[in-house]
Design a protein around this motif. Structure first.
Motif, PDB file in Angstrom:
ATOM      1  N   LYS A 229      10.813  79.716  78.694  1.00 53.08           N
ATOM      2  CA  LYS A 229       9.501  79.187  78.314  1.00 53.08           C
ATOM      3  C   LYS A 229       8.398  79.587  79.294  1.00 53.08           C
ATOM      4  O   LYS A 229       7.265  79.797  78.898  1.00 53.08           O
ATOM      5  CB  LYS A 229       9.594  77.655  78.231  1.00 53.08           C
ATOM      6  N   TYR A 230       8.756  79.719  80.575  1.00 49.92           N
ATOM      7  CA  TYR A 230       7.724  79.926  81.587  1.00 49.92           C
ATOM      8  C   TYR A 230       7.752  81.281  82.300  1.00 49.92           C
ATOM      9  O   TYR A 230       6.930  81.522  83.177  1.00 49.92           O
ATOM     10  CB  TYR A 230       7.783  78.808  82.628  1.00 49.92           C
ATOM     11  N   THR A 231       8.635  82.167  81.927  1.00 49.51           N
ATOM     12  CA  THR A 231       8.642  83.463  82.609  1.00 49.51           C
ATOM     13  C   THR A 231       7.365  84.256  82.343  1.00 49.51           C
ATOM     14  O   THR A 231       7.033  85.155  83.105  1.00 49.51           O
ATOM     15  CB  THR A 231       9.866  84.328  82.233  1.00 49.51           C
ATOM     16  N   TYR A 232       6.635  83.904  81.301  1.00 50.75           N
ATOM     17  CA  TYR A 232       5.354  84.563  81.046  1.00 50.75           C
ATOM     18  C   TYR A 232       4.397  84.408  82.236  1.00 50.75           C
ATOM     19  O   TYR A 232       3.457  85.189  82.403  1.00 50.75           O
ATOM     20  CB  TYR A 232       4.696  84.017  79.768  1.00 50.75           C
ATOM     21  N   LEU A 233       4.655  83.386  83.059  1.00 50.16           N
ATOM     22  CA  LEU A 233       3.779  83.136  84.210  1.00 50.16           C
ATOM     23  C   LEU A 233       3.833  84.251  85.258  1.00 50.16           C
ATOM     24  O   LEU A 233       2.851  84.490  85.958  1.00 50.16           O
ATOM     25  CB  LEU A 233       4.164  81.817  84.889  1.00 50.16           C
ATOM     26  N   LEU A 234       4.961  84.913  85.377  1.00 47.23           N
ATOM     27  CA  LEU A 234       5.120  85.915  86.437  1.00 47.23           C
ATOM     28  C   LEU A 234       4.082  87.029  86.349  1.00 47.23           C
ATOM     29  O   LEU A 234       3.380  87.288  87.337  1.00 47.23           O
ATOM     30  CB  LEU A 234       6.547  86.447  86.456  1.00 47.23           C
ATOM     31  N   PRO A 235       3.913  87.709  85.215  1.00 52.54           N
ATOM     32  CA  PRO A 235       2.859  88.734  85.173  1.00 52.54           C
ATOM     33  C   PRO A 235       1.453  88.143  85.211  1.00 52.54           C
ATOM     34  O   PRO A 235       0.533  88.768  85.749  1.00 52.54           O
ATOM     35  CB  PRO A 235       3.116  89.479  83.859  1.00 52.54           C
ATOM     36  N   VAL A 236       1.275  86.938  84.690  1.00 47.81           N
ATOM     37  CA  VAL A 236      -0.049  86.297  84.737  1.00 47.81           C
ATOM     38  C   VAL A 236      -0.467  86.065  86.187  1.00 47.81           C
ATOM     39  O   VAL A 236      -1.581  86.403  86.599  1.00 47.81           O
ATOM     40  CB  VAL A 236      -0.043  84.962  83.940  1.00 47.81           C
ATOM     41  N   VAL A 237       0.452  85.501  86.972  1.00 48.63           N
ATOM     42  CA  VAL A 237       0.173  85.226  88.386  1.00 48.63           C
ATOM     43  C   VAL A 237      -0.021  86.530  89.160  1.00 48.63           C
ATOM     44  O   VAL A 237      -0.949  86.666  89.955  1.00 48.63           O
ATOM     45  CB  VAL A 237       1.306  84.369  88.997  1.00 48.63           C
ATOM     46  N   THR A 238       0.835  87.494  88.901  1.00 44.93           N
ATOM     47  CA  THR A 238       0.733  88.781  89.599  1.00 44.93           C
ATOM     48  C   THR A 238      -0.590  89.471  89.294  1.00 44.93           C
ATOM     49  O   THR A 238      -1.270  89.962  90.207  1.00 44.93           O
ATOM     50  CB  THR A 238       1.915  89.693  89.201  1.00 44.93           C
ATOM     51  N   ASN A 239      -0.978  89.509  88.041  1.00 42.85           N
ATOM     52  CA  ASN A 239      -2.236  90.152  87.663  1.00 42.85           C
ATOM     53  C   ASN A 239      -3.446  89.438  88.257  1.00 42.85           C
ATOM     54  O   ASN A 239      -4.414  90.080  88.667  1.00 42.85           O
ATOM     55  CB  ASN A 239      -2.360  90.248  86.141  1.00 42.85           C
ATOM     56  N   GLU A 240      -3.385  88.126  88.314  1.00 43.91           N
ATOM     57  CA  GLU A 240      -4.478  87.365  88.922  1.00 43.91           C
ATOM     58  C   GLU A 240      -4.598  87.692  90.409  1.00 43.91           C
ATOM     59  O   GLU A 240      -5.697  87.891  90.937  1.00 43.91           O
ATOM     60  CB  GLU A 240      -4.263  85.864  88.717  1.00 43.91           C
ATOM     61  N   MET A 241      -3.465  87.771  91.090  1.00 42.70           N
ATOM     62  CA  MET A 241      -3.483  88.109  92.514  1.00 42.70           C
ATOM     63  C   MET A 241      -4.068  89.507  92.729  1.00 42.70           C
ATOM     64  O   MET A 241      -4.890  89.715  93.627  1.00 42.70           O
ATOM     65  CB  MET A 241      -2.071  88.024  93.097  1.00 42.70           C
ATOM     66  N   ILE A 242      -3.656  90.450  91.909  1.00 34.28           N
ATOM     67  CA  ILE A 242      -4.175  91.819  92.022  1.00 34.28           C
ATOM     68  C   ILE A 242      -5.681  91.831  91.794  1.00 34.28           C
ATOM     69  O   ILE A 242      -6.430  92.475  92.545  1.00 34.28           O
ATOM     70  CB  ILE A 242      -3.450  92.758  91.029  1.00 34.28           C
ATOM     71  N   LYS A 243      -6.136  91.107  90.788  1.00 30.91           N
ATOM     72  CA  LYS A 243      -7.571  91.036  90.486  1.00 30.91           C
ATOM     73  C   LYS A 243      -8.357  90.479  91.679  1.00 30.91           C
ATOM     74  O   LYS A 243      -9.388  91.033  92.069  1.00 30.91           O
ATOM     75  CB  LYS A 243      -7.782  90.166  89.248  1.00 30.91           C
ATOM     76  N   LEU A 244      -7.864  89.405  92.264  1.00 31.29           N
ATOM     77  CA  LEU A 244      -8.551  88.804  93.413  1.00 31.29           C
ATOM     78  C   LEU A 244      -8.558  89.749  94.611  1.00 31.29           C
ATOM     79  O   LEU A 244      -9.563  89.844  95.331  1.00 31.29           O
ATOM     80  CB  LEU A 244      -7.891  87.473  93.787  1.00 31.29           C
TER      81      LEU A 244
ATOM     82  N   LYS B 269     -13.494  76.074  90.727  1.00 34.15           N
ATOM     83  CA  LYS B 269     -14.089  75.841  89.412  1.00 34.15           C
ATOM     84  C   LYS B 269     -13.502  76.806  88.381  1.00 34.15           C
ATOM     85  O   LYS B 269     -14.196  77.548  87.699  1.00 34.15           O
ATOM     86  CB  LYS B 269     -15.616  75.965  89.474  1.00 34.15           C
ATOM     87  N   ASP B 270     -12.181  76.771  88.308  1.00 37.54           N
ATOM     88  CA  ASP B 270     -11.436  77.685  87.456  1.00 37.54           C
ATOM     89  C   ASP B 270     -10.584  76.873  86.477  1.00 37.54           C
ATOM     90  O   ASP B 270     -10.486  75.652  86.597  1.00 37.54           O
ATOM     91  CB  ASP B 270     -10.535  78.570  88.326  1.00 37.54           C
ATOM     92  N   THR B 271      -9.984  77.558  85.541  1.00 38.34           N
ATOM     93  CA  THR B 271      -9.095  76.918  84.572  1.00 38.34           C
ATOM     94  C   THR B 271      -7.733  77.607  84.560  1.00 38.34           C
ATOM     95  O   THR B 271      -7.025  77.579  83.553  1.00 38.34           O
ATOM     96  CB  THR B 271      -9.698  76.960  83.149  1.00 38.34           C
ATOM     97  N   PHE B 272      -7.346  78.190  85.666  1.00 40.93           N
ATOM     98  CA  PHE B 272      -6.121  78.962  85.739  1.00 40.93           C
ATOM     99  C   PHE B 272      -4.914  78.083  85.415  1.00 40.93           C
ATOM    100  O   PHE B 272      -4.734  77.006  85.964  1.00 40.93           O
ATOM    101  CB  PHE B 272      -5.974  79.573  87.136  1.00 40.93           C
ATOM    102  N   LEU B 273      -4.087  78.544  84.494  1.00 42.91           N
ATOM    103  CA  LEU B 273      -2.843  77.881  84.078  1.00 42.91           C
ATOM    104  C   LEU B 273      -3.036  76.439  83.606  1.00 42.91           C
ATOM    105  O   LEU B 273      -2.126  75.622  83.711  1.00 42.91           O
ATOM    106  CB  LEU B 273      -1.786  77.934  85.185  1.00 42.91           C
ATOM    107  N   CYS B 274      -4.180  76.139  83.062  1.00 40.85           N
ATOM    108  CA  CYS B 274      -4.418  74.783  82.549  1.00 40.85           C
ATOM    109  C   CYS B 274      -3.422  74.384  81.477  1.00 40.85           C
ATOM    110  O   CYS B 274      -3.154  73.195  81.282  1.00 40.85           O
ATOM    111  CB  CYS B 274      -5.836  74.658  81.999  1.00 40.85           C
ATOM    112  N   GLU B 275      -2.847  75.369  80.790  1.00 35.63           N
ATOM    113  CA  GLU B 275      -1.877  75.039  79.741  1.00 35.63           C
ATOM    114  C   GLU B 275      -0.653  74.327  80.278  1.00 35.63           C
ATOM    115  O   GLU B 275       0.054  73.652  79.544  1.00 35.63           O
ATOM    116  CB  GLU B 275      -1.476  76.295  78.953  1.00 35.63           C
ATOM    117  N   LEU B 276      -0.390  74.429  81.577  1.00 35.70           N
ATOM    118  CA  LEU B 276       0.778  73.761  82.149  1.00 35.70           C
ATOM    119  C   LEU B 276       0.664  72.243  82.100  1.00 35.70           C
ATOM    120  O   LEU B 276       1.658  71.547  82.009  1.00 35.70           O
ATOM    121  CB  LEU B 276       0.993  74.186  83.608  1.00 35.70           C
TER     122      LEU B 276
END
Length: 112
Positions: free
Chosen positions: A41-56, A102-109
């Motif tokens: 259910k939550y492995t989708y988080l891995l690329p989401v978190v990685t991409n966010e880190m790269i963006k920052l 002031k972000d909404t990162f991973l609010c779906e959790l």
């Protein structure tokens, strides 16, 4: 097994060997993970978190990178243990990050 491997190393200082063994004692090596559904259910988080880190990092937002890394550092534990629920993990780690930035990162959790 890792403790056994450490004890068999010949060219390691006894103090270092004891330190490594004690560090491993902090973790319950007998704990078995049974919730494959949670992992799926939550492995989708891995690329989401990685991409966010790269963006920052690309934007050179280093203070935010620091805060983000702090917010997601326990993600692997969340994924493979029953210690964290999604809502708990969100409240403890992600919500403070979102509030500060002031972000909404991973609010779906918080509602999963």
């Amino acid at each position: 097994m890792l403790k056994s491997d450490i004890n068999q190393i010949k060219n390691i200082d006894a103090i270092e060997k004891e330190y490594l063994t004690n560090e491993l004692n902090a973790y319950n090596q007998n704990r078995i993970f049974y919730d494959i559904n949670k992992l799926n259910k939550y492995t989708y988080l891995l690329p989401v978190v990685t991409n966010e880190m790269i963006k920052l990092l690309e934007r050179k937002e280093y203070e935010r990178v620091h805060d983000f890394a702090d917010a997601v550092h326990n993600l692997p534990e969340f994924l493979v243990t029953d210690f964290w629920t999604a809502d708990n993990y969100y409240k403890v780690y992600i919500k403070p990050y979102n509030k500060k930035w002031k972000d909404t990162f991973l609010c779906e959790l918080k509602v999963r």
